[in-house]
Motif scaffolding. Structure first.
Motif, short mmCIF file in Angstrom:
data_model
loop_
_atom_site.label_atom_id
_atom_site.label_comp_id
_atom_site.label_asym_id
_atom_site.label_seq_id
_atom_site.Cartn_x
_atom_site.Cartn_y
_atom_site.Cartn_z
N GLU A 270 23.52 16.01 28.02
CA GLU A 270 24.50 15.50 28.99
C GLU A 270 24.29 14.03 29.30
N LEU B 248 26.32 11.80 27.16
CA LEU B 248 27.71 11.73 27.57
C LEU B 248 27.87 10.78 28.77
N ARG C 16 29.91 7.11 28.81
CA ARG C 16 30.94 6.84 29.81
C ARG C 16 30.62 5.57 30.57
N ARG D 98 42.84 14.13 33.63
CA ARG D 98 42.77 15.54 33.24
C ARG D 98 44.06 16.24 33.64
N ARG E 190 40.15 11.50 37.87
CA ARG E 190 38.77 11.59 38.35
C ARG E 190 38.02 10.29 38.09
N TYR F 75 27.01 10.89 40.72
CA TYR F 75 26.51 11.04 39.35
C TYR F 75 25.62 9.87 38.94
N ASP G 83 35.04 16.69 39.01
CA ASP G 83 34.41 17.61 38.05
C ASP G 83 34.73 19.05 38.45
#
Ligand code: IPM
Ligand code: MG
Length: 357
Positions: free
Chosen positions: A89, A92, A96, A106, A134, A141, A248
């Protein structure tokens, strides 16, 4: 001028679904007619296995050099025991953040053919068309400080930081207002301003921005209520804009309204419209390698890529129509299967979309 697309299949069902999406992209780019060229890289567990890190400098360089990225999914039990710093993760999150892909779109659209596959009553979800915007590179995060520390009494304590700077809120807010202008002209900003200061500021900035978009109606909603409203009366929403963590969570809930998370594409864009495209669902290690995963979210992500990063809206529409056509034909992967339909495998679904093009 030719455009370069970096392909990152990732882990679990990633390679299977990306293979089908690539099939569709190849069909629409017959003998390079759209001028799309490809590069290939690894992300997540696949990258850990080869380079020892979830995102290598080589792959990051390829990503920076491309106009768009097509990603499958990352993660799986094989890498769950690894130190948090090098889990799949992290790759990823790093891509980003390094590419500043702050705007995550989304869409949750219910295909009328799938109304029966939703766990909600057809009348609650039929005609559903929500866009969740989002924030993707900030909030809890990425906030510092973070970690697990040992207190003086010897007890361990985990901590994270929920931070948003005004410019981060403003740019995602703008994105949401611009998107709303092209659709139902309503933005619902989701926060927890009754408890969290970071989101008090979020609300203030959204209100300020709203003055620049008098044609768009802005409302605010606390995240707990938003979760409830999404399953109670989801059609009240047009565009929802929210921070990284709330987005999320709410986007998974919204996904299920449409019958299956296997149907939901996503786009993660930077300020210039370069972006990464991936299905909203994860790597589903439990069904990896069985040829039963639904490739439609990834195929629809390709359509988003053509629209937002490659300036090829017509090709995007062709793909979306082809997906609708295969659903009309009654073809269903296991996740969206209902009685009387024809159950197909991952590759049969990809082939059917190509045939429908
Ligand atoms: C998503 C995923 C990721 C996220 C994970 C895999 C890090 O759940 O894209 O929604 O939390 O952003
Ligand atoms: Mg998620």
């Amino acid at each position: 001028m030719s455009k370069t697309v970096l392909i990152l299949p990732g882990d679990g069902i990633g390679p299977e679904i990306v293979a089908e999406a690539k099939k569709v992209l190849d069909a629409i780019n017959t003998s390079g007619s759209l001028g799309i060229e490809f590069s290939h890289g690894k992300l997540g567990g696949a990258s850990i296995d080869e380079y020892g890190v979830p995102l290598s400098d080589e792959t990051l360089a390829l990503a920076r050099a491309s106009d768009a990225i097509l990603l499958g999914a990352v993660g799986g039990p094989k890498w769950d025991q690894l130190d948090a710093a090098i889990r799949p993760e992290k790759g990823l999150l790093k891509i980003r953040s390094e590419l500043e892909l702050f705007a995550n779109l989304r869409p949750a659209i219910l295909y009328p053919q799938l109304a029966e596959a939703s766990t909600l009553k057809p009348e609650v979800v039929s005609g559903l068309d929500i866009l969740i915007v989002r924030e993707l590179t900030g909030g809890i995060y990425f906030g510092q400080p973070r970690g697990i520390r040992t207190l003086e009494n010897g007890e361990r304590q985990g901590y994270n930081t929920y931070v948003y700077a005004e410019h981060e809120i403003e740019r995602i807010g703008r994105n949401a207002f611009e998107m709303a202008r092209k659709r139902g002209k309503k933005v619902c900003s989701v926060d927890k301003a009754n408890v969290l200061e970071a989101t008090v500021l979020w609300r203030e900035v959204m209100d300020r921005l709203s003055a620049e978009y008098p044609d768009v109606e802005l409302s605010h909603m606390y995240v707990d209520n938003a979760a409830m409203q999404l399953v109670r009366a989801p059609k009240q929403f047009d565009v929802i804009v929210t921070g990284n963590m709330f987005g999320d969570i709410l986007s998974d809930a919204a996904a299920m309204l449409t019958g299956s998370i296997g149907m939901l594409p996503s786009a993660s864009l930077d300020k210039n419209g370069c972006g990464m495209y991936e299905p909203c669902h994860g790597s589903a290690p439990d069904i990896a390698g069985q040829g039963i995963a639904n490739p439609l979210a990834t195929i629809l992500s390709v359509a988003m890529m053509l629209r937002y990063s490659l300036d090829m809206s017509e090709a995007a529409e062709q793909i979306e129509e082809a997906v609708s056509k295969v659903l009309d034909q009654g073809l269903r992967t296991a996740d969206i299967y209902t009685d009387g339909m024809k159950k197909v495998s991952t590759s049969e679904m990809g082939d059917a979309v190509v045939a429908a093009l």
